[in-house]
Design an enzyme around this catalytic site. Structure first.
Site, short mmCIF file in Angstrom:
data_model
loop_
_atom_site.label_atom_id
_atom_site.label_comp_id
_atom_site.label_asym_id
_atom_site.label_seq_id
_atom_site.Cartn_x
_atom_site.Cartn_y
_atom_site.Cartn_z
CG ASP A 143 -11.07 -8.40 -0.89
OD1 ASP A 143 -12.53 -8.27 0.10
OD2 ASP A 143 -10.89 -8.01 -0.47
CD GLU B 65 -2.86 -1.62 2.03
OE1 GLU B 65 -3.79 -2.04 1.93
OE2 GLU B 65 -2.39 -1.57 3.42
CG MET C 259 -9.21 -4.70 8.51
SD MET C 259 -8.29 -6.46 8.67
CE MET C 259 -7.94 -7.06 10.28
CD GLU C 260 -5.33 -1.79 8.36
OE1 GLU C 260 -5.89 -0.93 7.56
OE2 GLU C 260 -5.05 -2.56 8.41
N GLY D 275 -12.00 -4.19 1.54
CA GLY D 275 -13.39 -5.70 1.10
C GLY D 275 -14.80 -4.38 0.83
N1 ADE Z 1 -9.15 -5.09 3.59
C1 ADE Z 1 -8.53 -5.76 2.04
N2 ADE Z 1 -9.69 -6.68 1.85
C2 ADE Z 1 -10.35 -6.82 3.59
C3 ADE Z 1 -11.78 -7.18 3.69
N3 ADE Z 1 -12.05 -8.44 2.82
N4 ADE Z 1 -11.56 -7.57 5.03
C4 ADE Z 1 -11.03 -6.44 6.01
N5 ADE Z 1 -10.36 -6.00 5.78
C5 ADE Z 1 -9.50 -5.71 3.68
#
Ligand code: ADE
Length: 265
Positions: free
Chosen positions: A232, A31, A208-209, A97
Site C-alpha cells: 500500500d 509473510e 513496523m519491525e 507501505g
Molecule cells: N506495512 C504495510 N503497510 C504498512 C503501513 N501503511 N504502515 C505500517 N506498516 C505497514
C-alpha cells in the site's frame, strides 16, 4: 575489470562466511507462508509460545519464525532466534507501505538504511529525532542502521534472476530498488505522515519491525538484511489496499529472499 574481480572475490568470501544457519523472520503468517511451505526436513521448536521452524531451503540450513506485528514482538523473536539458534545472518521478509511515490504495489525495496520514525524527543512542536543508545557500550547508536553491504549487493544480483508476481495481469512487472525504511509502532494511513517521512528521513517505505531487527543485529554485531514489498502507499487508501495486496507483496518479498539464499552458496 579490476572492480569486477574485486566484487567476485568479495562475493566468494561472503558466500563462504554466510554459509551457516540463516535466520528468516516475517511479522505475519502471510509473510512466512511461502518459505515455510518449501522448507525441507522441517522441524518445529516452541520457545515461550513462539514457533521456530528449522530445515533446509534451497539446500541451506535456515530457521524461520513469525514474529507478530510491531516492535515489541519483533524484538522478542529476534533476541530468541539469536540466543537459541546462533544464526550467521538475519533476513527479514515482508510487506511495507510506500513513502517514495515511485514505488507501487508489488515492487520490492531492499532496505539499505533503517531508522525509527517514532523514537525521539517529544516537544511542544514535534517529535525530534534522538538516537537510540546501545545498552552494552552506552554509546549512542547511529540514526540509520545499515544492512550488511555485501548482503545488499547479493540481493541486487539475486533480483536479476527472479519472476515476481504482478498485481494484476495487465500491470507492469514489479521492480526492485534499494532504499531507506522507517519503522514505527503504527500502521500508517496518512499522506501527511508520508510527506513527513520523506522530508525528515528521505524514506522510501514504512513498516513496523525492520529497525528493531537492525538495532539488535547492530548491537550484536550480526549481519542483517531487510527485504520488503509494497502492499500500500501508507495513505488514506492504505487500510483497504493492504488487505487487497498484502499476499502478493508478501510472496514477492519471499521470492527474492529464496533467490538470495540460493546466491549465498
Ligand atoms: N506495512 C504495510 N503497510 C504498512 C503501513 N501503511 N504502515 C505500517 N506498516 C505497514
Amino acid at each position: 575489470m579490476k572492480t569486477r574481480l574485486l566484487f567476485f572475490v568479495l562475493f566468494l568470501v561472503s558466500a563462504t562466511s554466510f554459509a551457516q544457519r540463516i535466520a528468516i523472520l516475517g511479522a505475519m503468517a502471510e509473510e512466512v507462508e511461502l518459505l515455510q511451505s518449501q522448507l525441507k526436513h522441517a522441524k518445529t521448536k516452541e520457545i515461550l509460545g513462539f514457533r521456530f521452524k528449522t530445515g533446509k531451503l534451497n539446500g541451506k540450513k535456515v530457521v524461520l519464525a513469525e514474529t507478530g506485528i510491531g516492535k515489541a514482538n519483533a524484538s522478542i523473536v529476534t533476541t530468541l532466534i539469536i540466543k537459541e539458534f546462533s544464526p550467521k545472518i538475519i533476513i527479514f521478509t515482508g510487506v511495507a507501505g510506500a513513502v517514495n511515490p515511485d514505488l507501487n504495489q508489488g515492487d520490492i525495496l531492499i532496505g539499505k538504511r533503517l531508522s525509527y520514525h517514532d523514537y525521539g524527543r517529544l516537544t511542544n512542536d514535534s517529535l525530534k529525532f534522538y538516537p537510540t543508545r546501545n545498552p552494552h557500550t552506552k554509546q549512542l547508536n547511529p540514526q540509520f542502521f545499515l544492512s550488511d553491504s555485501i548482503l545488499v549487493a547479493i540481493a541486487g544480483e539475486a533480483a536479476k534472476g527472479i519472476e515476481l508476481k504482478k498485481i494484476t495481469t495487465d500491470s507492469p512487472q514489479p521492480r526492485v530498488s534499494v532504499g531507506t525504511i522507517v519503522t514505527g509502532d503504527t500502521f500508517v494511513a496518512s499522506s501527511v505522515a508520508v510527506a513527513g517521512f520523506r522530508r525528515n528521513y528521505q524514506a522510501d517505505a514504512t513498516e513496523m519491525e525492520g529497525a528493531v531487527v537492525a538495532q539488535i543485529c547492530f548491537q550484536q554485531n550480526l549481519p542483517f538484511l531487510i527485504i520488503r514489498s509494497i502492499s500500500d502507499k501508507a495513505n488514506e487508501a492504505a487500510p483497504a489496499d493492504f488487505q487487497t495486496f498484502k499476499k502478493v507483496a508478501a510472496d514477492n518479498s519471499a521470492i527474492l529472499v529464496k533467490s538470495i539464499i540460493k546466491n549465498l552458496e
